[in-house]
Write an enzyme that holds these catalytic residues in place. Structure first.
Site, PDB file in Angstrom:
ATOM      1  CG  PHE A   1      -1.897   1.137   1.201  1.00 27.11           C
ATOM      2  CD1 PHE A   1      -2.832   1.240   0.186  1.00 27.11           C
ATOM      3  CD2 PHE A   1      -1.858   2.137   2.159  1.00 27.11           C
ATOM      4  CE1 PHE A   1      -3.707   2.315   0.124  1.00 27.11           C
ATOM      5  CE2 PHE A   1      -2.737   3.204   2.118  1.00 27.11           C
ATOM      6  CZ  PHE A   1      -3.665   3.297   1.097  1.00 27.11           C
ATOM      7  CG  ASP A   2      -0.814   5.069  -0.660  1.00 23.71           C
ATOM      8  OD1 ASP A   2      -1.565   4.184  -0.240  1.00 23.71           O
ATOM      9  OD2 ASP A   2      -1.044   6.274  -0.502  1.00 23.71           O
TER      10      ASP A   2
ATOM     11  CB  ALA B   1      -5.328  -3.746   5.809  1.00 25.50           C
TER      12      ALA B   1
ATOM     13  CG  HIS C   1      -3.179   9.797  -2.937  1.00 21.11           C
ATOM     14  ND1 HIS C   1      -1.876   9.444  -2.710  1.00 21.11           N
ATOM     15  CD2 HIS C   1      -3.899   9.217  -1.957  1.00 21.11           C
ATOM     16  CE1 HIS C   1      -1.817   8.665  -1.642  1.00 21.11           C
ATOM     17  NE2 HIS C   1      -3.024   8.522  -1.159  1.00 21.11           N
TER      18      HIS C   1
HETATM   19  N1  F0G Z   1      -2.168  -1.408   4.316  1.00 16.98           N
HETATM   20  C1  F0G Z   1      -3.171  -1.487   3.435  1.00 16.98           C
HETATM   21  C2  F0G Z   1      -3.304  -2.696   2.578  1.00 16.98           C
HETATM   22  C3  F0G Z   1      -4.087  -0.424   3.324  1.00 16.98           C
HETATM   23  O1  F0G Z   1      -5.071  -0.502   2.419  1.00 16.98           O
HETATM   24  C4  F0G Z   1      -3.930   0.694   4.169  1.00 16.98           C
HETATM   25  C5  F0G Z   1      -4.876   1.802   4.098  1.00 16.98           C
HETATM   26  C6  F0G Z   1      -2.876   0.719   5.079  1.00 16.98           C
HETATM   27  C7  F0G Z   1      -2.012  -0.351   5.135  1.00 16.98           C
HETATM   28  C8  F0G Z   1      -2.663   1.908   5.990  1.00 16.98           C
HETATM   29  O2  F0G Z   1      -3.554   1.862   7.038  1.00 16.98           O
HETATM   30  O3  F0G Z   1      -4.975   3.901   6.755  1.00 16.98           O
HETATM   31  O4  F0G Z   1      -4.909   2.641   8.908  1.00 16.98           O
HETATM   32  O5  F0G Z   1      -2.966   3.985   8.203  1.00 16.98           O
HETATM   33  N2  F0G Z   1      -5.701   1.931   3.196  1.00 16.98           N
HETATM   34  C9  F0G Z   1      -6.763   2.903   3.082  1.00 16.98           C
HETATM   35  C10 F0G Z   1      -7.437   2.749   1.762  1.00 16.98           C
HETATM   36  C11 F0G Z   1      -6.409   4.281   3.461  1.00 16.98           C
HETATM   37  O6  F0G Z   1      -8.283   3.624   1.425  1.00 16.98           O
HETATM   38  O7  F0G Z   1      -7.204   1.769   1.057  1.00 16.98           O
HETATM   39  P1  F0G Z   1      -4.140   3.174   7.756  1.00 16.98           P
END
Ligand code: F0G
Length: 451
Positions: free
Chosen positions: A123-124, A206, A433
């Protein structure tokens, strides 16, 4: 497949705003084309993210009342640790206020300048944390078919051979490439490779419940719970943004098999998150998460949840909208394919997201070149596709809302050639973004002006 009956009914409701088309134009102008800058009262259906936007159950609200706010040794912490141990088999946890806070502690502790993190796809925020400590990131996802989140094992071996790999990360499900799942069979092969090369294997949990649903349905285990446990058994450790499959609005944790490196991680966590038995979470937050982790593993809950994603996917397919095959938490519209007049540098995923907002007040997000951003040398990172993501919050929207979204796509299908390219007005250096602004996004075809 017919949509299964929701395994819940609604006890509390929240009004849905209905901005007019003029109000939407004005809100988007003020937001300078960045949907993250819209106030929620300007949004009718919010599919920006499934993160922290779901509804809690009555059992979670009840648990919340019983939350123990003790600074040290909170009962709620121990309940949370018990749930994590029983569901995932990890014996020690360090709470964090959300996923990226856990990432900050992990990369701050283990990160090494010049090291490499190889994943199916990060994830970003994870990528940003790795870059922040000077690590390179490499993705090797297959991105095709049902198991599109799987590692490409040949590519993984090649990347390990290139050297300097410190860490392997399995992101389940794989958010950045369509929310597609990772099979247990693939993870077992990754485990063997990690062992052979003495590299640590961690899991970004997640959306592990949704991933386990697909493994269960494919016959890889007797229940989602068994599949989640089998996934974690392969891992040296994991971290979770509990805002997804924890079914809470805020929270997260690092999970350790037996407590390896606990002291080091806890020391760092104390600086930013707090004492290790709360680490950025309230007692009531930990109590409701302890319940939510179990609820997310429920077979009826998951069957309905994944069914919702498929339902929205099938509705849009009626208008020939090209999409990634339906995954766990979102419908990924292939904006690059649907808007062929736009190049990746025109950010088609963002252009479509803006058009969808202008047409119907539906907020979505870009998962493509804009999100991918730039690497350590400033080069655009190659995105695996140019998507507009319609993320579905958990236990929040009904079939009626999905019908509304599908109607908006029917309108867009008629005029998609006229959706304009957008330009970056201000590009922020990292996670662009969130903060960047845009130009030339206003697009008000006359047929929508009267809506
Ligand atoms: N890992 C994954 C796979 C995620 O999708 C996200 C967050 C995070 C880590 C980070 O977690 O937001 O609690 O700090 N994804 C959200 C999304 C923001 O919209 O997909 P976080």
């Amino acid at each position: 497949m017919s949509l299964p009956i929701p395994p819940w009914r609604i006890k509390g409701v929240e009004p849905v705003p209905a901005p007019t088309s003029e109000e939407r134009v004005s809100a988007l102008e003020k937001a300078q084309g960045n949907l993250f800058h819209l106030p929620s009262h300007a949004v009718t259906v919010d599919l920006l993210t499934d993160s922290g936007t779901g509804a809690m159950s009555q059992s979670q609200w009840a648990a919340l009342m019983e939350g123990d706010e003790s600074y040290a040794g909170s009962r709620s912490f121990h309940q949370l640790e018990k749930s994590v141990r029983e569901i995932f088999g990890f014996h020690r946890i360090l709470p964090a206020h959300q996923g990226r806070a856990a990432e900050e502690i992990l990369f701050g502790t283990f990160g090494r300048k010049g090291g490499v993190v190889v994943s199916n796809h990060l994830f970003d925020t994870t990528t940003a944390h790795a870059h922040h400590v000077g690590m390179e990131t490499k993705a090797c996802v297959v991105q095709e078919g049902l198991w599109g989140g799987n590692f490409d094992l040949g590519l993984l071996e090649n990347q390990i051979r290139e050297g300097n790999v410190d860490l392997l990360v399995a992101t389940v499900t794989c958010n950045s490439t369509g929310g597609l799942p990772v099979s247990l069979k693939n993870l077992r092969a990754v485990y063997e490779i990690a062992r052979a090369h003495h590299i640590r294997l961690w899991v970004d949990m997640a959306r592990i419940a949704e991933n386990s649903y697909f493994q269960w349905k494919a016959g890889e285990g007797e229940s989602p719970l068994a599949c989640a446990k089998a996934t974690c058994d392969l891992m040296d450790g994991g971290w979770m943004s509990a805002k997804k499959d924890g079914l809470v609005n805020m929270g997260g944790f690092i999970a350790l098999r037996h407590g390896e490196h606990y002291e080091e991680l806890a020391e760092r966590g104390i600086l930013s998150e707090g004492f290790p038995t709360y680490g950025g979470m309230s007692g009531r937050g930990m109590a409701s998460l302890a319940v939510g982790l179990w609820e997310a593993m429920d077979e009826r809950y998951l069957t309905h949840r994944i069914g919702e994603v498929r339902d929205l996917h099938d509705r849009l397919a009626e208008w020939d909208v090209p999409m990634v095959s339906p995954g766990g938490h979102a419908v990924f519209v292939d904006a690059g394919a649907w808007l062929p007049h736009l190049k990746p540098t025109d950010f088609p995923g963002q252009s479509l997201a803006l058009a969808l907002y202008l047409v119907a007040g539906i907020r979505s997000s870009e998962i493509g070149s804009l999100l991918a951003g730039r690497d350590l040398s400033g080069e655009q990172i190659d995105a695996h596709g140019e998507y507009t993501r319609l993320a579905i919050p958990r236990r929040t929207y009904t079939a009626g809302h999905r019908y509304f979204v599908s109607e908006a796509f029917r309108i867009l299908a008629e005029c998609r050639e006229s959706i304009p390219p957008i330009l970056l007005a201000k590009e922020s250096p990292s996670l662009r973004h969130f903060q960047s602004t845009f130009e030339r996004f206003l697009w008000t075809p006359s047929q929508f002006a009267k809506n």
